[in-house]
Design a protein around this motif. Sequence first.
Motif, PDB file in Angstrom:
ATOM      1  N   ALA A 122       0.768  -1.125  -0.068  1.00  0.00           N
ATOM      2  CA  ALA A 122      -0.127   0.018   0.061  1.00  0.00           C
ATOM      3  C   ALA A 122       0.688   1.211   0.215  1.00  0.00           C
ATOM      4  CB  ALA A 122      -0.872   0.080   1.153  1.00  0.00           C
ATOM      5  N   THR A 123       2.192   0.910   0.740  1.00  0.00           N
ATOM      6  CA  THR A 123       2.794   2.171   0.744  1.00  0.00           C
ATOM      7  C   THR A 123       3.846   2.584  -0.380  1.00  0.00           C
ATOM      8  OG1 THR A 123       4.280   1.037   2.010  1.00  0.00           O
ATOM      9  CG2 THR A 123       2.576   2.579   3.332  1.00  0.00           C
ATOM     10  N   ARG A 124       3.919   1.473  -1.196  1.00  0.00           N
ATOM     11  CA  ARG A 124       4.930   1.836  -2.396  1.00  0.00           C
ATOM     12  C   ARG A 124       4.078   2.457  -3.618  1.00  0.00           C
ATOM     13  NH1 ARG A 124       8.891  -3.362  -2.407  1.00  0.00           N
ATOM     14  NH2 ARG A 124       9.464  -3.280  -0.409  1.00  0.00           N
ATOM     15  N   ALA A 125       4.730   2.658  -4.485  1.00  0.00           N
ATOM     16  CA  ALA A 125       4.041   3.494  -5.893  1.00  0.00           C
ATOM     17  C   ALA A 125       3.030   2.681  -6.236  1.00  0.00           C
ATOM     18  CB  ALA A 125       5.190   3.492  -6.946  1.00  0.00           C
ATOM     19  N   GLY A 126       1.994   3.445  -6.676  1.00  0.00           N
ATOM     20  CA  GLY A 126       0.579   2.676  -7.121  1.00  0.00           C
ATOM     21  C   GLY A 126      -0.140   1.999  -6.019  1.00  0.00           C
TER      22      GLY A 126
END
Lengths: 218, 209
Positions: free
Chosen positions: A12-16
């Motif tokens: 959830a916290t990474r890109a996209g």
Amino acid sequence: MLSLLKRDLSLATRAGGGFGLAVAFFLILCALVPFGVGPATTALRPIAPGILWVGALLACLLSLDRIFALDHEDGSLDLLATAPIPLEGVVAVKALAHWITTGLPLVAAAPLFGVLLHLPGSAMPWLVASLLIGTPALSMLGAFGAAITVGLRRGGLLLSLLVLPLYIPTLIFGTEIIRRGAERGDPATPILFLAGITAGVVALVPFAAAAALRVNLR
Amino acid sequence: MRLLAVDHLSVARGGTRAVEGVSFALDAGEALILRGPNGIGKTTLLRTVAGLQLPVAGRISMADDAVAYAAHADGLKAALTVTENLRFWAEIFGGGQIGAALAAMDLVSLADRPAAALSAGQKRRLGLARLLVTRRPLWVLDEPTVSLDDVSVGRFAAAVRAHLGAGGAALMATHIDLGLAEARVLDLTPYRAVEGGVADPASFNEAFA
């Protein structure tokens, strides 16, 4: 199960990943309302609890279809269903991850948005408390809707239609807590009702959602 | 040791019967390859054995939590690296060696690359490496060699052979020759369900599946 939670949070916290989407939506809504109804305190103060809760509810709805749809697309859901952890546990963990990435930021940001809507200071603790108690039920009920609509193309609209009616009790008692807090009344009764709804939902929905997933995986 | 016994199994997909009356058994160290024309129900049969679907009729006997299932989708997250993807599945399934699995599928040099940057064949290899970290005795594989080159197919066959040697078993649907001489082959064509036959819903829920 802890590793599933860790994976969902890092995805959830990474890109996209969509982290922050809910808070951004909440901010836009709360910033737009004063333009729509006028900036006068007398106009904003009575509707602030309702706007804040409806905003939280819609912000929560935005990311619901991601709970299972992404895992279904890439085959992870099939693999999780054959894994040693029970599907009920998968549902509970994924709903928890959704709450941490969506509900918890809303709770933290809500006092700021309350100021935008001229919510009196005495109501702020109740705003935070009502969201803290109520939003876990939103994520869990949303996981149920997501489990029912997983695998459907463009299931998002159907998901909203299924889930929004289930959100009504949470909405009613959540706003009642803030309203009573703002009028310095006694919010104990709606708090107990809201906590009861959340406890019941968290206890029962994982089983219903897991059953729906099993049917949908066939 | 018997790992899987399938007795007069009938399976259905979307209310239409696929194959009927299939019986076979797998002991430790055995591999069975399912063959048959497209659409006969190989995938449905494998999903049923993996426990993702209920059989229409017949019995499947095996130990609980014995199956490691691998299908067309590899269950990879594009945002995670190769190692992170593999570590996640290792933790979920209670943990084999990640390093050994990476080496077996020749993924060591790609370990820190995000799965989004892998080619189709490399993704497949990562999906198969996942089998090695599940430590499940029965591998159920649906077209495991799709998009693999010859060298990778050989590497995969070696991994299956090592798994069989360690007391595992494998049930596969594949159209190509893996070079697994010891594997038995079961042609599903004679078990094809009668054309136009509609399955009775096995249960209330099956009617909506």
